[in-house]
Write an enzyme that holds these catalytic residues in place. Structure first.
Site, PDB file in Angstrom:
ATOM      1  N   ILE A 154       0.452  -1.157  -0.158  1.00 16.85           N
ATOM      2  CA  ILE A 154      -0.137   0.201  -0.057  1.00 16.85           C
ATOM      3  C   ILE A 154       0.498   0.867   0.043  1.00 16.85           C
ATOM      4  O   ILE A 154       0.516   2.123  -0.506  1.00 16.85           O
ATOM      5  CB  ILE A 154      -1.410  -0.090   1.729  1.00 16.85           C
ATOM      6  CG1 ILE A 154      -1.676  -1.490   1.055  1.00 16.85           C
ATOM      7  CG2 ILE A 154      -1.863   0.964   1.454  1.00 16.85           C
ATOM      8  CD1 ILE A 154      -2.907  -1.537   2.655  1.00 16.85           C
ATOM      9  N   ASP A 173      10.560   2.516   6.027  1.00 14.10           N
ATOM     10  CA  ASP A 173      10.294   1.105   6.691  1.00 14.10           C
ATOM     11  C   ASP A 173      11.034   0.321   7.167  1.00 14.10           C
ATOM     12  O   ASP A 173      12.330   0.755   7.400  1.00 14.10           O
ATOM     13  CB  ASP A 173       9.884   0.479   4.924  1.00 14.10           C
ATOM     14  CG  ASP A 173       8.859  -1.203   5.411  1.00 14.10           C
ATOM     15  OD1 ASP A 173       7.711  -0.286   5.286  1.00 14.10           O
ATOM     16  OD2 ASP A 173       9.962  -1.976   5.908  1.00 14.10           O
ATOM     17  N   PRO A 203       1.682  -2.153   9.308  1.00 11.71           N
ATOM     18  CA  PRO A 203       0.230  -3.256  10.503  1.00 11.71           C
ATOM     19  C   PRO A 203       0.905  -3.054  11.953  1.00 11.71           C
ATOM     20  O   PRO A 203       1.699  -2.120  12.212  1.00 11.71           O
ATOM     21  CB  PRO A 203       1.743  -4.801  10.370  1.00 11.71           C
ATOM     22  CG  PRO A 203       2.695  -4.493   9.996  1.00 11.71           C
ATOM     23  CD  PRO A 203       2.865  -2.693   9.649  1.00 11.71           C
ATOM     24  N   THR A 229      -5.424   5.336   7.122  1.00 13.03           N
ATOM     25  CA  THR A 229      -6.036   3.884   6.358  1.00 13.03           C
ATOM     26  C   THR A 229      -5.649   2.381   7.096  1.00 13.03           C
ATOM     27  O   THR A 229      -5.877   1.491   6.578  1.00 13.03           O
ATOM     28  CB  THR A 229      -6.032   4.084   4.902  1.00 13.03           C
ATOM     29  OG1 THR A 229      -4.918   3.541   4.940  1.00 13.03           O
ATOM     30  CG2 THR A 229      -6.691   5.612   4.801  1.00 13.03           C
ATOM     31  N   SER A 230      -4.846   2.046   8.231  1.00 15.26           N
ATOM     32  CA  SER A 230      -3.990   1.345   8.647  1.00 15.26           C
ATOM     33  C   SER A 230      -4.351   0.739   9.824  1.00 15.26           C
ATOM     34  O   SER A 230      -5.369  -0.796   9.239  1.00 15.26           O
ATOM     35  CB  SER A 230      -2.669   1.121   8.764  1.00 15.26           C
ATOM     36  OG  SER A 230      -1.765   1.354   7.141  1.00 15.26           O
ATOM     37  N   ARG A 231      -4.398   0.719  11.025  1.00 17.94           N
ATOM     38  CA  ARG A 231      -4.761   0.707  11.979  1.00 17.94           C
ATOM     39  C   ARG A 231      -4.831   0.916  12.924  1.00 17.94           C
ATOM     40  O   ARG A 231      -3.958   2.054  12.812  1.00 17.94           O
ATOM     41  CB  ARG A 231      -4.335  -0.563  12.719  1.00 17.94           C
ATOM     42  CG  ARG A 231      -4.702  -2.444  12.069  1.00 17.94           C
ATOM     43  CD  ARG A 231      -5.582  -2.754  12.125  1.00 17.94           C
ATOM     44  NE  ARG A 231      -6.503  -3.958  11.259  1.00 17.94           N
ATOM     45  CZ  ARG A 231      -6.703  -4.095   9.630  1.00 17.94           C
ATOM     46  NH1 ARG A 231      -7.053  -2.473   9.181  1.00 17.94           N
ATOM     47  NH2 ARG A 231      -6.435  -5.002   8.844  1.00 17.94           N
ATOM     48  N   ASP A 255      -9.385   6.071   8.593  1.00 24.35           N
ATOM     49  CA  ASP A 255     -10.793   5.634   8.119  1.00 24.35           C
ATOM     50  C   ASP A 255     -10.431   4.091   9.571  1.00 24.35           C
ATOM     51  O   ASP A 255     -11.060   2.808   9.128  1.00 24.35           O
ATOM     52  CB  ASP A 255     -10.280   4.410   7.200  1.00 24.35           C
ATOM     53  CG  ASP A 255     -11.237   3.277   6.061  1.00 24.35           C
ATOM     54  OD1 ASP A 255     -12.064   3.696   5.967  1.00 24.35           O
ATOM     55  OD2 ASP A 255     -10.874   2.619   5.811  1.00 24.35           O
ATOM     56  N   GLU A 260     -12.832   0.883  17.429  1.00 23.74           N
ATOM     57  CA  GLU A 260     -14.033   1.039  16.614  1.00 23.74           C
ATOM     58  C   GLU A 260     -14.142  -0.925  16.561  1.00 23.74           C
ATOM     59  O   GLU A 260     -15.665  -0.698  15.974  1.00 23.74           O
ATOM     60  CB  GLU A 260     -13.057   0.613  15.051  1.00 23.74           C
ATOM     61  CG  GLU A 260     -11.942  -0.139  14.699  1.00 23.74           C
ATOM     62  CD  GLU A 260     -12.140  -0.427  12.947  1.00 23.74           C
ATOM     63  OE1 GLU A 260     -11.321   0.488  13.125  1.00 23.74           O
ATOM     64  OE2 GLU A 260     -11.758  -1.432  12.460  1.00 23.74           O
ATOM     65  N   HIS A 292     -13.833   2.186   8.212  1.00 24.05           N
ATOM     66  CA  HIS A 292     -12.801   1.349   7.800  1.00 24.05           C
ATOM     67  C   HIS A 292     -13.365   0.565   6.344  1.00 24.05           C
ATOM     68  O   HIS A 292     -13.834  -0.184   5.983  1.00 24.05           O
ATOM     69  CB  HIS A 292     -12.597   0.256   8.599  1.00 24.05           C
ATOM     70  CG  HIS A 292     -12.057  -1.102   8.990  1.00 24.05           C
ATOM     71  ND1 HIS A 292     -11.539  -0.931   9.575  1.00 24.05           N
ATOM     72  CD2 HIS A 292     -11.467  -1.337   7.468  1.00 24.05           C
ATOM     73  CE1 HIS A 292     -10.333  -2.265   9.369  1.00 24.05           C
ATOM     74  NE2 HIS A 292     -10.485  -2.133   8.474  1.00 24.05           N
TER      75      HIS A 292
HETATM   76  P1  NAD Z   1       3.098  -4.760   3.832  1.00 19.60           P
HETATM   77  O1  NAD Z   1       2.597  -6.031   4.605  1.00 19.60           O
HETATM   78  O2  NAD Z   1       2.796  -4.889   1.875  1.00 19.60           O
HETATM   79  O3  NAD Z   1       3.681  -3.713   4.208  1.00 19.60           O
HETATM   80  C1  NAD Z   1       3.687  -3.420   5.199  1.00 19.60           C
HETATM   81  C2  NAD Z   1       5.266  -2.622   5.707  1.00 19.60           C
HETATM   82  O4  NAD Z   1       5.306  -2.274   6.650  1.00 19.60           O
HETATM   83  C3  NAD Z   1       6.725  -3.328   5.324  1.00 19.60           C
HETATM   84  O5  NAD Z   1       6.261  -3.295   4.070  1.00 19.60           O
HETATM   85  C4  NAD Z   1       7.145  -3.831   6.132  1.00 19.60           C
HETATM   86  O6  NAD Z   1       7.690  -3.745   6.282  1.00 19.60           O
HETATM   87  C5  NAD Z   1       6.435  -2.303   7.175  1.00 19.60           C
HETATM   88  N1  NAD Z   1       6.736  -2.285   8.957  1.00 19.60           N
HETATM   89  C6  NAD Z   1       6.121  -3.549   9.493  1.00 19.60           C
HETATM   90  N2  NAD Z   1       6.718  -2.605  10.964  1.00 19.60           N
HETATM   91  C7  NAD Z   1       7.147  -1.116  10.598  1.00 19.60           C
HETATM   92  C8  NAD Z   1       7.725  -1.050  12.003  1.00 19.60           C
HETATM   93  N3  NAD Z   1       7.922  -0.605  13.392  1.00 19.60           N
HETATM   94  N4  NAD Z   1       8.177   0.662  11.636  1.00 19.60           N
HETATM   95  C9  NAD Z   1       7.666   0.949  10.007  1.00 19.60           C
HETATM   96  N5  NAD Z   1       7.787  -0.450   8.884  1.00 19.60           N
HETATM   97  C10 NAD Z   1       6.792  -1.644   9.669  1.00 19.60           C
HETATM   98  O7  NAD Z   1       1.189  -4.520   3.766  1.00 19.60           O
HETATM   99  P2  NAD Z   1       0.266  -3.290   3.461  1.00 19.60           P
HETATM  100  O8  NAD Z   1      -0.898  -4.886   2.587  1.00 19.60           O
HETATM  101  O9  NAD Z   1       0.759  -2.329   3.081  1.00 19.60           O
HETATM  102  O10 NAD Z   1      -0.702  -3.395   4.645  1.00 19.60           O
HETATM  103  C11 NAD Z   1      -0.235  -2.465   5.460  1.00 19.60           C
HETATM  104  C12 NAD Z   1      -1.666  -2.252   6.386  1.00 19.60           C
HETATM  105  O11 NAD Z   1      -2.825  -1.817   6.376  1.00 19.60           O
HETATM  106  C13 NAD Z   1      -1.882  -3.737   6.784  1.00 19.60           C
HETATM  107  O12 NAD Z   1      -1.102  -4.425   7.855  1.00 19.60           O
HETATM  108  C14 NAD Z   1      -3.571  -3.069   7.350  1.00 19.60           C
HETATM  109  O13 NAD Z   1      -2.929  -3.280   8.665  1.00 19.60           O
HETATM  110  C15 NAD Z   1      -3.878  -2.146   6.416  1.00 19.60           C
HETATM  111  N6  NAD Z   1      -4.897  -2.427   5.758  1.00 19.60           N
HETATM  112  C16 NAD Z   1      -6.002  -1.777   6.487  1.00 19.60           C
HETATM  113  C17 NAD Z   1      -6.704  -1.952   5.395  1.00 19.60           C
HETATM  114  C18 NAD Z   1      -8.260  -0.710   5.313  1.00 19.60           C
HETATM  115  O14 NAD Z   1      -9.586  -1.655   5.151  1.00 19.60           O
HETATM  116  N7  NAD Z   1      -8.274   0.173   5.790  1.00 19.60           N
HETATM  117  C19 NAD Z   1      -6.919  -3.063   4.601  1.00 19.60           C
HETATM  118  C20 NAD Z   1      -5.693  -3.425   4.127  1.00 19.60           C
HETATM  119  C21 NAD Z   1      -5.013  -3.253   4.597  1.00 19.60           C
END
Ligand code: NAD
Length: 324
Positions: A154, A173, A203, A229-231, A255, A260, A292
């Site tokens: 993302i 990252d 995440p 938009t993550s958590r 989001d 939530e 969300h």
């Molecule tokens: P991904 O695994 O492709 O990317 C996550 C990145 O975060 C990785 O590159 C990882 O190295 C990095 N990371 C992990 N811990 C870290 C830290 N402490 N500091 C810095 N970087 C760190 O995941 P993605 O597909 O890009 O999704 C990211 C997050 O988005 C998911 O974990 C999920 O929580 C959230 N998400 C939300 C929705 C929504 O509908 N709102 C939908 C999908 C995903």
């Protein structure tokens, strides 16, 4: 394989049924998984869950007692699952490792643009036939510095969009990433320090919980735009309210929300006691909250359904192999 899928919304049914092609015997139910609803899994092999289902140790142990062998979540994130408890009971887990990262990236952009150009207020005014422009001044994204925390699927998808806007994109990252030509890699603190717009794509883990708090916000630019938009747990919401009060956060688009669970995905208009923290957050005109829904595109739903069925297919193969 016999399966019960929890927290199924009407918009998911058709896609899941189509993806399944009658291979698995799946019962689709709208109830969220909890200790009370775990018994719907009796006689099944697998359960399918979503982000706000209760997949705690207590519930996992109950599912194990009922003979459940597999849990598949229809999400990328697994923070709602007690992975250790599943491991101890021998229950296998699967997620959807990636699906349309553009769906989430585009929603984050929608939040950012709506906040910047005051689209919600402008639309409300227009509906009242008030076409004055006062209070609707925004700023150009072109030339601004966008900071991304998390540069996975993302993070990289949103970087491409902001690059298209003519922004300077910087990011952090924890992984040692290479070949990210359009993202300048910096330390976490430096990204926070330089960003005009900050978007989170990591995440929720013990390391990322409350990564945005009073201390980390202290080094940000005054008036920064923050998009999450993550958590929800990435933000310490109480500190965010203080930062909004002081003007440190100029715009907030979320989001996801820290509390939530048992709130989002359902209609709570008539609840007597509403979540006070969220109510307070929404008193600020520069805060935009969506429930969300970043994943909610036709393309993403299809990919989630396809991958969930594929996870069941793979387990089914193992099951057949193991029993022959
Ligand atoms: P991904 O695994 O492709 O990317 C996550 C990145 O975060 C990785 O590159 C990882 O190295 C990095 N990371 C992990 N811990 C870290 C830290 N402490 N500091 C810095 N970087 C760190 O995941 P993605 O597909 O890009 O999704 C990211 C997050 O988005 C998911 O974990 C999920 O929580 C959230 N998400 C939300 C929705 C929504 O509908 N709102 C939908 C999908 C995903």
């Amino acid at each position: 394989m016999k399966v019960v899928a929890y927290s199924i919304k009407p918009f998911e049914k058709e896609v899941l049924v189509k993806a399944n092609k009658k291979k698995h015997d799946i019962t689709l139910i709208s109830n969220a998984l909890s200790l009370e609803t775990a018994d719907y899994a009796e006689g099944k092999d697998a359960v399918v869950v979503f982000t706000n289902d209760d997949v705690s140790a207590l519930v996992i142990n109950r599912l194990a007692d009922l003979g459940i062998k597999y849990i598949a979540t229809r999400s990328v994130g697994t923070d709602h699952i007690d992975i250790e408890a599943a491991y101890k009971t021998g229950i296998s887990l699967a997620n959807v490792p990636t699906y349309s990262p553009q769906a989430i990236a585009e929603h984050a952009i929608a939040l950012a643009l709506s906040l910047n150009r005051h689209l919600i207020q402008a639309d409300e005014h227009s509906h009242n036939f008030d076409f004055k422009l006062d209070g609707l001044t925004g700023f150009n994204f072109y030339g601004k510095t966008v900071g991304l925390i998390g540069l996975g699927n993302i993070g990289q998808a949103i970087a491409a969009i902001f690059n298209g806007f003519g922004c300077r994109v910087i990011g952090y990252d924890v992984a040692n990433l290479v070949n990210l030509a359009e993202i300048e890699l910096l330390s976490f603190d430096e990204v926070l320090r330089q960003a005009d717009i900050l978007s989170l794509h990591v995440p929720l883990t013990p390391a990322t919980k409350y990564m945005i708090n009073a201390a980390s916000m202290a080094i940000m630019k005054k008036g920064v735009m923050l998009i999450n938009t993550s958590r929800g747990g990435l933000l310490k919401t109480i500190d965010i309210i203080e930062a909004l009060e002081q003007g440190k956060i100029g715009y907030l688009g979320i989001d996801v929300y820290e509390h939530e669970k048992n709130l989002f995905f359902e209609d709570h208009q008539n609840d007597r006691n509403k979540d006070l923290l969220l109510q307070r957050l929404m008193t600020y005109p520069n805060v935009l909250v969506t429930p969300h829904q970043s994943f909610l595109t036709h393309e993403a739903l299809q990919q989630i359904a396809d991958r969930t069925i594929k996870n069941l297919d793979l387990w089914q193969k193992d099951k057949v192999v193991a029993s022959t």
